[in-house]
Design a protein around this motif. Structure first.
Motif, PDB file in Angstrom:
ATOM      1  N   ALA A   1       0.848  -1.192   0.000  1.00 49.05           N
ATOM      2  CA  ALA A   1       0.000   0.000   0.000  1.00 49.05           C
ATOM      3  C   ALA A   1       0.883   1.240   0.000  1.00 49.05           C
ATOM      4  O   ALA A   1       1.832   1.338   0.782  1.00 49.05           O
ATOM      5  CB  ALA A   1      -0.920   0.008   1.212  1.00 49.05           C
ATOM      6  N   TYR A   2       0.578   2.163  -0.893  1.00 48.99           N
ATOM      7  CA  TYR A   2       1.264   3.462  -0.959  1.00 48.99           C
ATOM      8  C   TYR A   2       0.311   4.514  -0.414  1.00 48.99           C
ATOM      9  O   TYR A   2      -0.830   4.641  -0.881  1.00 48.99           O
ATOM     10  CB  TYR A   2       1.645   3.791  -2.401  1.00 48.99           C
ATOM     11  N   ALA A   3       0.762   5.263   0.588  1.00 46.55           N
ATOM     12  CA  ALA A   3      -0.055   6.311   1.204  1.00 46.55           C
ATOM     13  C   ALA A   3       0.582   7.670   0.929  1.00 46.55           C
ATOM     14  O   ALA A   3       1.714   7.918   1.353  1.00 46.55           O
ATOM     15  CB  ALA A   3      -0.185   6.080   2.705  1.00 46.55           C
ATOM     16  N   PRO A   4      -0.101   8.565   0.223  1.00 46.06           N
ATOM     17  CA  PRO A   4       0.504   9.845  -0.147  1.00 46.06           C
ATOM     18  C   PRO A   4       0.729  10.770   1.040  1.00 46.06           C
ATOM     19  O   PRO A   4       0.079  10.644   2.087  1.00 46.06           O
ATOM     20  CB  PRO A   4      -0.520  10.448  -1.114  1.00 46.06           C
ATOM     21  N   ALA A   5       1.651  11.705   0.862  1.00 46.14           N
ATOM     22  CA  ALA A   5       1.870  12.766   1.847  1.00 46.14           C
ATOM     23  C   ALA A   5       0.592  13.581   2.008  1.00 46.14           C
ATOM     24  O   ALA A   5      -0.284  13.584   1.124  1.00 46.14           O
ATOM     25  CB  ALA A   5       3.019  13.663   1.400  1.00 46.14           C
ATOM     26  N   SER A   6       0.496  14.273   3.121  1.00 45.75           N
ATOM     27  CA  SER A   6      -0.700  15.076   3.367  1.00 45.75           C
ATOM     28  C   SER A   6      -0.346  16.367   4.089  1.00 45.75           C
ATOM     29  O   SER A   6       0.667  16.451   4.776  1.00 45.75           O
ATOM     30  CB  SER A   6      -1.716  14.282   4.195  1.00 45.75           C
ATOM     31  N   MET A   7      -1.202  17.351   3.901  1.00 54.36           N
ATOM     32  CA  MET A   7      -1.111  18.615   4.641  1.00 54.36           C
ATOM     33  C   MET A   7      -2.231  18.643   5.661  1.00 54.36           C
ATOM     34  O   MET A   7      -3.408  18.521   5.300  1.00 54.36           O
ATOM     35  CB  MET A   7      -1.291  19.816   3.705  1.00 54.36           C
ATOM     36  N   GLY A   8      -1.885  18.789   6.928  1.00 55.49           N
ATOM     37  CA  GLY A   8      -2.891  18.975   7.954  1.00 55.49           C
ATOM     38  C   GLY A   8      -3.294  20.437   8.050  1.00 55.49           C
ATOM     39  O   GLY A   8      -2.532  21.333   7.680  1.00 55.49           O
ATOM     40  N   ASN A   9      -4.488  20.671   8.515  1.00 59.28           N
ATOM     41  CA  ASN A   9      -5.039  22.016   8.773  1.00 59.28           C
ATOM     42  C   ASN A   9      -5.462  22.757   7.509  1.00 59.28           C
ATOM     43  O   ASN A   9      -6.511  23.377   7.467  1.00 59.28           O
ATOM     44  CB  ASN A   9      -4.071  22.903   9.569  1.00 59.28           C
ATOM     45  N   VAL A  10      -4.619  22.754   6.471  1.00 63.11           N
ATOM     46  CA  VAL A  10      -4.850  23.551   5.253  1.00 63.11           C
ATOM     47  C   VAL A  10      -5.213  24.978   5.648  1.00 63.11           C
ATOM     48  O   VAL A  10      -6.154  25.574   5.131  1.00 63.11           O
ATOM     49  CB  VAL A  10      -5.922  22.919   4.338  1.00 63.11           C
TER      50      VAL A  10
END
Length: 311
Positions: free
Chosen positions: A6-15
């Motif tokens: 499984a590949y899980a992409p990076a993410s930005m919290g809060n935006v």
């Protein structure tokens, strides 16, 4: 099946506008890898192998690794009897970057385990497990990184689950990690224990206005409220170069600039590729602090986790 990855992409919290409630998954437009991978396969004894550009900063003891801990937590949550497995973590995200590094590892591990065991946990229960595991590292349970990394796009936490918001398909999200590491727990400690009434009202109004703008596809309204009332005023002075970069990026055509998660990664929203490339060029030359830093022009990773299987 013999092996699931499984590949899980990076993410930005809060935006910016949605502290602890809003997150976005990212995919570089040039196809670069910006996320962690976890593989699960049968083994004679349980073990964890780590590789990738940021494997050197992971705990030496495999039992201290969040991916190993995710396996034990998954068996407990699913009620399945533990069996020996080999887990392989490909660590592509820097720790303490503000790009959901721990969340990416957690999501990839839980998703791979769940697929390996024929989706023994339904999505809501799996997301809850991901949030609990992420909280062990960040210091508190919140879903604004695990939800988008798992489900894709821009995710808003509502009640006990997440809802994907409609996207602005022309937006580019330019992100830059300076190369320094910041502890999420320490960056959260900079925030006040309480906020005054005016700040709380402004936060609620802007988040509501952003969600409304997404559904009505009103770009101007969405961009006008894409600001951080709660965290940025306290965190920005502690992120080297952030305030100077924010001012410069606005001059280069970025429509909004904010802190990704707890930092030091920043993001800039651009409405066309030319502005995005100008922002990318500036960040590459003026924001990166060392060789471990990087900048990417991204779109939203709309699909979240991506699976591959080998029989």
């Amino acid at each position: 099946m013999a092996r699931v990855t499984a590949y899980a992409p990076a993410s930005m919290g809060n935006v910016s506008v949605g502290f602890d409630l809003l997150g976005a998954a990212l995919q570089p437009v040039d196809g670069s890898v910006l996320g962690d991978r976890v593989s699960v396969e049968s083994a004679e004894r349980t073990c964890l192998a780590c590789r990738g550009p940021y494997a050197d900063v992971l705990p030496v003891n495999e039992q201290d690794n969040i991916v190993y801990q995710a396996m034990a937590a998954y068996f407990e949550a699913s009620g399945l009897a533990p069996v020996p497995l080999k887990l392989t973590l490909e660590k592509n995200l820097p720790v303490g970057s503000g790009l959901g590094s721990s969340a990416s590892s957690v999501v990839a591990a839980c998703a791979a385990l769940n697929r390996y065991f024929d989706d023994a946990l339904e999505p809501k229960a799996l997301l809850h497990l991901m949030g609990q595991l992420e909280g062990k590292i960040s210091g508190s349970v919140h879903y604004d990184n695990v939800a988008p990394s798992y489900l894709g796009g821009v995710q808003l936490m509502v009640a006990d689950y997440a809802r994907k918001l409609p996207e602005f398909s022309n937006w580019y999200w330019v992100v830059a990690y300076s190369g320094i590491s910041l502890s999420t727990a320490k960056m959260r400690a900079l925030l006040p224990d309480q906020y005054d009434k005016a700040t709380s009202i402004a936060f609620g109004q802007k988040l509501a206005a952003f969600v409304d703008a997404c559904y009505r596809q009103d770009e101007q309204q969405a961009l006008s409220v894409l600001t951080d009332e709660l965290a940025e005023p306290y965190r920005a002075p502690h992120i080297p170069g952030f305030l100077a970069a924010k001012a410069a990026l606005a001059d280069l055509g970025a429509e909004a600039v904010g802190i990704s998660g707890s930092g030091p990664t920043l993001f800039a929203v651009c409405r066309d590729s030319q502005s995005a490339e100008r922002a990318h060029h500036y960040l590459n030359h003026c924001y990166l602090a060392n060789a471990r830093g990087f900048a990417h022009v991204c779109r939203l990773a709309s699909d979240g986790v991506i699976y591959t299987s080998e029989n």
